[in-house]
Each structure stands twice: as C-alpha cells, then as structure tokens.
Design an enzyme around this catalytic site. Sequence first.
Site, PDB file in Angstrom:
ATOM      1  N   PHE A 144      69.507  67.908  43.478  1.00  0.00           N
ATOM      2  CA  PHE A 144      67.382  68.474  42.577  1.00  0.00           C
ATOM      3  C   PHE A 144      67.970  67.058  41.463  1.00  0.00           C
ATOM      4  CE2 PHE A 144      64.427  69.636  40.206  1.00  0.00           C
ATOM      5  CZ  PHE A 144      63.523  68.929  40.782  1.00  0.00           C
ATOM      6  N   ASP A 230      74.412  63.057  36.280  1.00  0.00           N
ATOM      7  CA  ASP A 230      73.122  64.117  35.632  1.00  0.00           C
ATOM      8  C   ASP A 230      73.495  65.344  35.552  1.00  0.00           C
ATOM      9  OD1 ASP A 230      70.722  65.368  35.774  1.00  0.00           O
ATOM     10  OD2 ASP A 230      69.599  65.205  37.551  1.00  0.00           O
ATOM     11  N   LYS A 259      66.501  68.614  29.128  1.00  0.00           N
ATOM     12  CA  LYS A 259      66.389  69.876  28.897  1.00  0.00           C
ATOM     13  C   LYS A 259      67.083  70.442  27.112  1.00  0.00           C
ATOM     14  CE  LYS A 259      66.727  71.227  34.246  1.00  0.00           C
ATOM     15  NZ  LYS A 259      65.385  71.874  33.937  1.00  0.00           N
TER      16      LYS A 259
HETATM   17  N1  PLP Z   1      68.350  66.116  36.922  1.00  0.00           N
HETATM   18  C1  PLP Z   1      68.381  67.855  37.225  1.00  0.00           C
HETATM   19  C2  PLP Z   1      69.414  68.311  37.815  1.00  0.00           C
HETATM   20  C3  PLP Z   1      67.912  69.230  36.767  1.00  0.00           C
HETATM   21  O1  PLP Z   1      68.147  70.105  36.971  1.00  0.00           O
HETATM   22  C4  PLP Z   1      66.420  68.684  36.500  1.00  0.00           C
HETATM   23  C5  PLP Z   1      64.661  69.878  35.896  1.00  0.00           C
HETATM   24  O2  PLP Z   1      65.097  70.979  36.830  1.00  0.00           O
HETATM   25  C6  PLP Z   1      65.816  67.274  36.431  1.00  0.00           C
HETATM   26  C7  PLP Z   1      66.557  66.213  36.779  1.00  0.00           C
HETATM   27  C8  PLP Z   1      64.591  67.166  36.467  1.00  0.00           C
HETATM   28  O3  PLP Z   1      64.124  67.781  35.039  1.00  0.00           O
HETATM   29  P1  PLP Z   1      62.908  67.401  34.176  1.00  0.00           P
HETATM   30  O4  PLP Z   1      61.683  68.865  35.074  1.00  0.00           O
HETATM   31  O5  PLP Z   1      62.606  67.344  33.248  1.00  0.00           O
HETATM   32  O6  PLP Z   1      61.828  66.081  34.624  1.00  0.00           O
END
Ligand code: PLP
Length: 410
Positions: A144, A230, A259
């Site tokens: 994700f 990520d 976040k």
């Molecule tokens: N990458 C990871 C590992 C995430 O858990 C998330 C969101 O939950 C994102 C990217 C995407 O972030 P955003 O919701 O701020 O676009």
Amino acid sequence: MKPSPESQQFIDVELQYGANNYAPLPVVLDRGQGARVWDVDGKEYLDFLSAYSAMNQGHAHPKIIKALTTQAQKLTLTSRAFYNNELGAYEKFMCDLLKFDRLLPMNSGAEAVETALKLTRRWGYDVKKIPENQAKIIVCDENFHGRTLGIISASTDPDSRRGFGPFIPGYVVVPFGDAVALELALKDPTVAGFMFEPMQGEAGVVVPPDGYLKKVRELTKAANVLMVADEVQTGLARTGKMLACDHEQVKPDVLILGKALSGGVLPISAVLSSHEVMLTLKPGEHGSTFGGNPLACVVARAAIEVLLEENLAEKAAQLGDVFRSELRAMNSPVVELVRGKGLLNAAVITPHQRKGEKFTAKEVCYEMAEHGLLAKQTHQHIIRFAPPLVITEAELSKGIGIIKSALTGF
Ligand code: PLP
C-alpha cells in the site's frame, strides 16, 4: 453501536453531501489532546489509530501547535517561484538527522511516493542508462503506497484498482519478505528500483523475516538498483526506531516520509536521497505549489524535535513490548496472532459467533468504541493498534483492558 441524535446529524450531512469512499465508525470527533479524543457528546476515547500513524506526537502537541500558529501569522506560502527563509534550514536539519544529502518536500504521502517513482525512473535512464521507456520498478504483493493512478498501477488489491484502468506499465510484483524472489526479479537489467514498506501497514502490519532488510540492501546494491523505502507509515519513531530500516541498520537509497512528519497538523511529506539521485531532476521537471512552504517547514521541524526531545522511539519500543506480551498472554481462542514492532501492532481475529451473531474485526472495533477505544479493522479479520507514542503507561494499560474485554466478551 448507535450514534447519539447529535452525532447522527453530522453523519447524515456527510452521507448526503460527501463522496462515499470511506466507511467510518459512527463516532463524530470534536477535540483531541495527547492520546485522547472526545466526541461531540463529550464522550472520551483512547485513540488507538492515530490517524493511521500521523499523530505519533499526539493530538494538539503544544510545541507543534505553537510553531504552527506563530509561523501562520508571519508567512505561510510563497510557492517555489521564490526562496523562503525556512526551507533550507529544514532541509539541512532533516538531512543531518537522517544522513541523506538532499530532501525534496511534498505534501501527502502519495505525492511523495509518486516523486520517488519518478526519481527512480529518471535515475534509471540518466545514470544506469536503461534504454528509453523500458525502466521497471519492483514492488511487493499486498503493498500500500497510496491512491494515485501511478501508485495503484503497482497495487495488487482489487478494491484499489477496479474500474480505474488502464494502468501505468513498468511494475514487477514479488512476494513481500521473499529475498529469493527479489533476487530473481533483480536479474532483469531494466530494473531501476525496488520500492517497498519495511513493514507492511495497510496489509495488516506484516513484519518481514529477520534479515530481510539487510538482504534487500545487499541485493539491490549488487544489482545497481535503487532501494526505495516507503516509511510513510513505519517512519518517525512508530516502530521503536526513528526509521523501520534502522532495525537492521540499513540505509535505503531513497526514503519516503509523510504522516507523522507534521505530527498530524498539516499534510507534509518528503523524499530524501543522494546528490546522484536527486540532481537528476532539473528546474521545471517536478514540483508542487505547496511543497516546501514555510509553514510546513516550521511545523515539520517542531514535529521531529518532539520525537527526539521526548524519546518517542524508545518509548514506542518499550510500550510496544508491553502491549504485545499482554495481548499474547491472553491466549484467547479468537486471537490467532498478535504481531508488530514498537507501537505499530495488529491482532488477527478468528471470525466467530457471539450471542448468535457474526463477530469479526469490525464488530470488535464497534465494541471497543462503545467502551472508549478507537481502532479500525484492516481487511475482514485484522485490527491495527497504533496509539500516539505520547500515550502514558496508565492510558496504555486502560486501552489493553478494553481490548481484552472486547475480544473475550464484556
Ligand atoms: N505509503 C504508505 C506506506 C502508507 O501507509 C500511506 C497511507 O496510508 C501512503 C503511502 C499514502 O499516504 P497519504 O494517504 O498521505 O497519501
């Protein structure tokens, strides 16, 4: 769980005028402080989701709110058409702390992931000399990384993809935690990068086997492929270290943060990397109106200082150990597994019958909310527990009590 008439009014307006792309618990929140939030009826809850790990520093942290309000009265946005007097200092602060050469500021997590994907492809062409339009990026099954088209093209989740094609080509999927499969996929000379979560958050807090991160580092280096971590969800003290990659002392080539980079105050994200990777981008080739705005720079810096000053990584490690051992000690037949690191944990629930009714992760979440704890299921049978890292021992122990009772029947 039945919302009060007042809560129901707020819910009804959203249902009538909003898009239907979320299915929230019927709780209408109005205020937060530390690890606690209150709904419009004044009922108190422990927040065991932390806005999907954006609130690591807790709700309304005084230092972050002070930075926000002071800077908001001075200068908020200049765009990158001009310099501002906060961006450079913030970039230096982050690069010094995390030992990277350069930082590229963005807003949401998904935008930072998109940025990392573009950087990886660009590096693949300009530095690795992959033939034009042939660059590939390896990703993991059940990943994700967000919701943009570029990102869902790499997703293996049918709900994320259905009805949104055609997708962007150039991804290769390997199982998460499987170094042998990765090694095989890396044999393709057109691979520019391997993008992955050091622990998969949305997939249900999946922890890879010990040694996986080190192996990823070795394999990508040997194949001349960028290791792109990520850490939007795992980063910034959540798993008991500043970065989840720190658990195995590895440094990725490209690091993605979001976040908790703002303590949940503003959408702030960033990509960090080396001169070699970052300088493949030239003026006019990538950007964002809001990325790097002085308000965000000041807030992000305060948010990171809070993590350091309050030793929140160490706290997450210590409280996480307590949390997992207490839940595991329950030996409940309805809890298949408790897993996680630091304060990013999940319980895998066995669906069962209670009082003649189906009892899945969702019902457990409803029952916990009734008793003052907010958490959300991921998939049908997994509940993620990720309280703010500022949670006190007393609050954690109260939370554990509520979770245990909900799992065993009040
Ligand atoms: N990458 C990871 C590992 C995430 O858990 C998330 C969101 O939950 C994102 C990217 C995407 O972030 P955003 O919701 O701020 O676009």
